[in-house]
Design a protein around this motif. Sequence first.
Motif, PDB file in Angstrom:
ATOM      1  N   ALA A 122       0.854  -1.184   0.000  1.00  0.00           N
ATOM      2  CA  ALA A 122       0.000   0.000   0.000  1.00  0.00           C
ATOM      3  C   ALA A 122       0.890   1.235   0.000  1.00  0.00           C
ATOM      4  O   ALA A 122       1.931   1.261   0.673  1.00  0.00           O
ATOM      5  CB  ALA A 122      -0.919   0.006   1.220  1.00  0.00           C
ATOM      6  N   GLN A 123       0.491   2.247  -0.749  1.00  0.00           N
ATOM      7  CA  GLN A 123       1.289   3.458  -0.792  1.00  0.00           C
ATOM      8  C   GLN A 123       0.390   4.684  -0.980  1.00  0.00           C
ATOM      9  O   GLN A 123      -0.749   4.578  -1.428  1.00  0.00           O
ATOM     10  CB  GLN A 123       2.325   3.401  -1.921  1.00  0.00           C
ATOM     11  N   ARG A 124       0.953   5.849  -0.629  1.00  0.00           N
ATOM     12  CA  ARG A 124       0.285   7.131  -0.889  1.00  0.00           C
ATOM     13  C   ARG A 124       1.340   8.097  -1.394  1.00  0.00           C
ATOM     14  O   ARG A 124       2.425   8.216  -0.812  1.00  0.00           O
ATOM     15  CB  ARG A 124      -0.391   7.680   0.365  1.00  0.00           C
ATOM     16  N   TYR A 125       1.008   8.766  -2.490  1.00  0.00           N
ATOM     17  CA  TYR A 125       1.910   9.732  -3.099  1.00  0.00           C
ATOM     18  C   TYR A 125       1.361  11.130  -2.859  1.00  0.00           C
ATOM     19  O   TYR A 125       0.179  11.384  -3.078  1.00  0.00           O
ATOM     20  CB  TYR A 125       2.038   9.455  -4.597  1.00  0.00           C
TER      21      TYR A 125
ATOM     22  N   ASP B   5       5.112  23.205  -3.000  1.00  0.00           N
ATOM     23  CA  ASP B   5       6.441  23.702  -3.352  1.00  0.00           C
ATOM     24  C   ASP B   5       7.158  22.797  -4.358  1.00  0.00           C
ATOM     25  O   ASP B   5       8.333  23.024  -4.678  1.00  0.00           O
ATOM     26  CB  ASP B   5       7.309  23.870  -2.102  1.00  0.00           C
ATOM     27  N   GLY B   6       6.455  21.758  -4.845  1.00  0.00           N
ATOM     28  CA  GLY B   6       7.032  20.886  -5.856  1.00  0.00           C
ATOM     29  C   GLY B   6       7.637  19.604  -5.321  1.00  0.00           C
ATOM     30  O   GLY B   6       8.014  18.722  -6.092  1.00  0.00           O
ATOM     31  N   ARG B   7       7.745  19.490  -4.002  1.00  0.00           N
ATOM     32  CA  ARG B   7       8.321  18.288  -3.414  1.00  0.00           C
ATOM     33  C   ARG B   7       7.402  17.084  -3.594  1.00  0.00           C
ATOM     34  O   ARG B   7       6.178  17.218  -3.558  1.00  0.00           O
ATOM     35  CB  ARG B   7       8.586  18.470  -1.916  1.00  0.00           C
ATOM     36  N   ASN B   8       8.000  15.920  -3.764  1.00  0.00           N
ATOM     37  CA  ASN B   8       7.247  14.667  -3.796  1.00  0.00           C
ATOM     38  C   ASN B   8       7.475  13.921  -2.486  1.00  0.00           C
ATOM     39  O   ASN B   8       8.608  13.856  -1.997  1.00  0.00           O
ATOM     40  CB  ASN B   8       7.709  13.788  -4.956  1.00  0.00           C
ATOM     41  N   GLU B   9       6.411  13.402  -1.926  1.00  0.00           N
ATOM     42  CA  GLU B   9       6.523  12.636  -0.685  1.00  0.00           C
ATOM     43  C   GLU B   9       5.874  11.273  -0.890  1.00  0.00           C
ATOM     44  O   GLU B   9       4.829  11.156  -1.540  1.00  0.00           O
ATOM     45  CB  GLU B   9       5.841  13.364   0.475  1.00  0.00           C
TER      46      GLU B   9
ATOM     47  N   PHE C 115      11.150  -6.506  -2.811  1.00  0.00           N
ATOM     48  CA  PHE C 115      10.547  -5.307  -3.386  1.00  0.00           C
ATOM     49  C   PHE C 115      11.638  -4.309  -3.753  1.00  0.00           C
ATOM     50  O   PHE C 115      12.781  -4.406  -3.295  1.00  0.00           O
ATOM     51  CB  PHE C 115       9.549  -4.671  -2.411  1.00  0.00           C
ATOM     52  N   ALA C 116      11.273  -3.345  -4.603  1.00  0.00           N
ATOM     53  CA  ALA C 116      12.178  -2.276  -5.007  1.00  0.00           C
ATOM     54  C   ALA C 116      11.722  -0.973  -4.376  1.00  0.00           C
ATOM     55  O   ALA C 116      10.538  -0.781  -4.107  1.00  0.00           O
ATOM     56  CB  ALA C 116      12.208  -2.155  -6.526  1.00  0.00           C
ATOM     57  N   ALA C 117      12.673  -0.058  -4.150  1.00  0.00           N
ATOM     58  CA  ALA C 117      12.369   1.236  -3.542  1.00  0.00           C
ATOM     59  C   ALA C 117      13.087   2.340  -4.300  1.00  0.00           C
ATOM     60  O   ALA C 117      14.164   2.130  -4.858  1.00  0.00           O
ATOM     61  CB  ALA C 117      12.785   1.251  -2.070  1.00  0.00           C
ATOM     62  N   ALA C 118      12.483   3.523  -4.317  1.00  0.00           N
ATOM     63  CA  ALA C 118      13.107   4.673  -4.976  1.00  0.00           C
ATOM     64  C   ALA C 118      12.555   5.954  -4.375  1.00  0.00           C
ATOM     65  O   ALA C 118      11.446   5.983  -3.841  1.00  0.00           O
ATOM     66  CB  ALA C 118      12.851   4.642  -6.481  1.00  0.00           C
ATOM     67  N   ASN C 119      13.347   7.018  -4.453  1.00  0.00           N
ATOM     68  CA  ASN C 119      12.898   8.341  -4.044  1.00  0.00           C
ATOM     69  C   ASN C 119      13.434   9.321  -5.079  1.00  0.00           C
ATOM     70  O   ASN C 119      14.635   9.399  -5.300  1.00  0.00           O
ATOM     71  CB  ASN C 119      13.400   8.690  -2.645  1.00  0.00           C
ATOM     72  N   PHE C 120      12.549  10.063  -5.718  1.00  0.00           N
ATOM     73  CA  PHE C 120      12.934  10.906  -6.841  1.00  0.00           C
ATOM     74  C   PHE C 120      13.388  12.297  -6.421  1.00  0.00           C
ATOM     75  O   PHE C 120      13.839  13.077  -7.250  1.00  0.00           O
ATOM     76  CB  PHE C 120      11.760  11.024  -7.814  1.00  0.00           C
ATOM     77  N   ASP C 121      13.255  12.633  -5.124  1.00  0.00           N
ATOM     78  CA  ASP C 121      13.607  13.968  -4.653  1.00  0.00           C
ATOM     79  C   ASP C 121      14.733  13.973  -3.636  1.00  0.00           C
ATOM     80  O   ASP C 121      15.727  14.669  -3.790  1.00  0.00           O
ATOM     81  CB  ASP C 121      12.381  14.644  -4.030  1.00  0.00           C
ATOM     82  N   ALA C 122      14.547  13.212  -2.573  1.00  0.00           N
ATOM     83  CA  ALA C 122      15.448  13.306  -1.422  1.00  0.00           C
ATOM     84  C   ALA C 122      16.841  12.786  -1.729  1.00  0.00           C
ATOM     85  O   ALA C 122      17.013  11.767  -2.401  1.00  0.00           O
ATOM     86  CB  ALA C 122      14.849  12.537  -0.247  1.00  0.00           C
TER      87      ALA C 122
END
Length: 477
Positions: free
Chosen positions: A179-182, A187-191, A233-240
């Motif tokens: 389960a996820q929430r985007y 300010d343009g940040r993705n969480e 599973f795979a994980a990624a963060n496009f901002d931090a």
Amino acid sequence: MKKLITTGIALLFIGTLGALAVYIFGMNSQAGFAGKPSGTQTGAYVKVMETVLGQIEVYNYQRMGFNKGFIRFSPDGRFLAVGSETGEVLLYDTKGKLVWRKNMGLGKLAALEFSPDGRSLLVGETSQQGCLISLNSKDGHVQWRQSSAVELGVDIKEKTYPGVVAVRTDAAGMIYAVAQRYIKHADGRNEYVGRIYKFTPAGERIEIFPGDHNFDAWVSWIAVDAAGQKIAFAAANFDAVKYTYDRNLYCLDGKLENVLWSNYVDIVPPYQNVTMRTSPDMMPDGRYAAAIASDGRCFLFDGERGEELWRRSISQPQKIGGVYINATGNYSRMIGEYAVFTTGNTYNRANWQLPTPVEHPNSNSLFVFDLQGKLMNNYKFGGMIEEIAAGNKLAALAVGRNVRSKDPSVHGLYIVTIPETRLVDYAATAGPCVAAAISADGRYAAAVEAPLQLDDGQVIGEYKLILLAKAETKVLH
């Protein structure tokens, strides 16, 4: 003169990639790709039924995301479940008869899976509650539902809803759900927030990972071995730049308590991160795990220790005319004793909406490797491989839009052998084919077609389901 220079650069680019492919794959791999099918069926499969699933919004070539559909055959191959963009779940028998249909309400369907015994149909939805729902396969009534909103939160004003985006089961019937929430901030940040859940067949939640906090990374895929001892599973963060779950791949134990192994994959320029959208996939016995990154690199990992056994670059980003282009790495599948990977459309790295000078030679293709990393065969389909499903040494592939050539003649459901990638049959669709399924014994295959608006405003195709059955008396050549 300028036009001649551009043409020369394009030809040089294609030639360079061809030489690169020979260097990477070796002289024992197939040279070139199989030819495009004629668009007519071979007769190996016959059409049992096609039916319109409802009216949906029509998109064009300029949209990166597209309409979807979810289709799964029951483990015994007797029934076909369908999850539609209209919010309905339907069950058909393999003669094409509708058994039942159920409107799931306001939520958007995000995952669909049968239980191993075929008695339950597991539905993931994105909604204010972000539920995993178990339906009785016999009549479609709700047996239980579990919400992810307590852990992931919900913001109705901003319409950032939690959703169960992937569901898997083990041989004993235990259920694993992502389960996820985007959240897109002003300010343009993705969480990103997310959890992995484990449920009993009766719907009792028995484990959750992480135990006391959410992922701070994007997680939307999961692989489970048959024994339920490895969950990858795979994980990624496009901002931090710094975040907790900064490894690319993780493998948990069956209790979701301990990380058995994790792996970091180095970044390839011009990318700033590594993204594995539909990876990894694991062998049923857990020996190996396959994964593919969006930059076009595919991998095989040892399932016990997480050691990288080999990697291949099947659509390496190339710079042409000052712009990086590549064919996106898409799906990874373990089919029998082979690692199977697909690539998608060619995109301009600087801006995906801008045109590219040429198409990547390895775009929209299927690649089959043995466990030692030898390229066995490959097949170029000409359009985006929206989904790949496997059954009885066969792969069914939904082929949709080519956003560069804009050629609708490539749309359709393709059935090929693995590892030979020999075309068994091809069912053409007017609009893009966006979902594919094949029964475990290979006797039945199914597809979902979506409508498409062409550049001149014309709409082709419908949102419909297509069911095929193998012509048992047909001799295949």
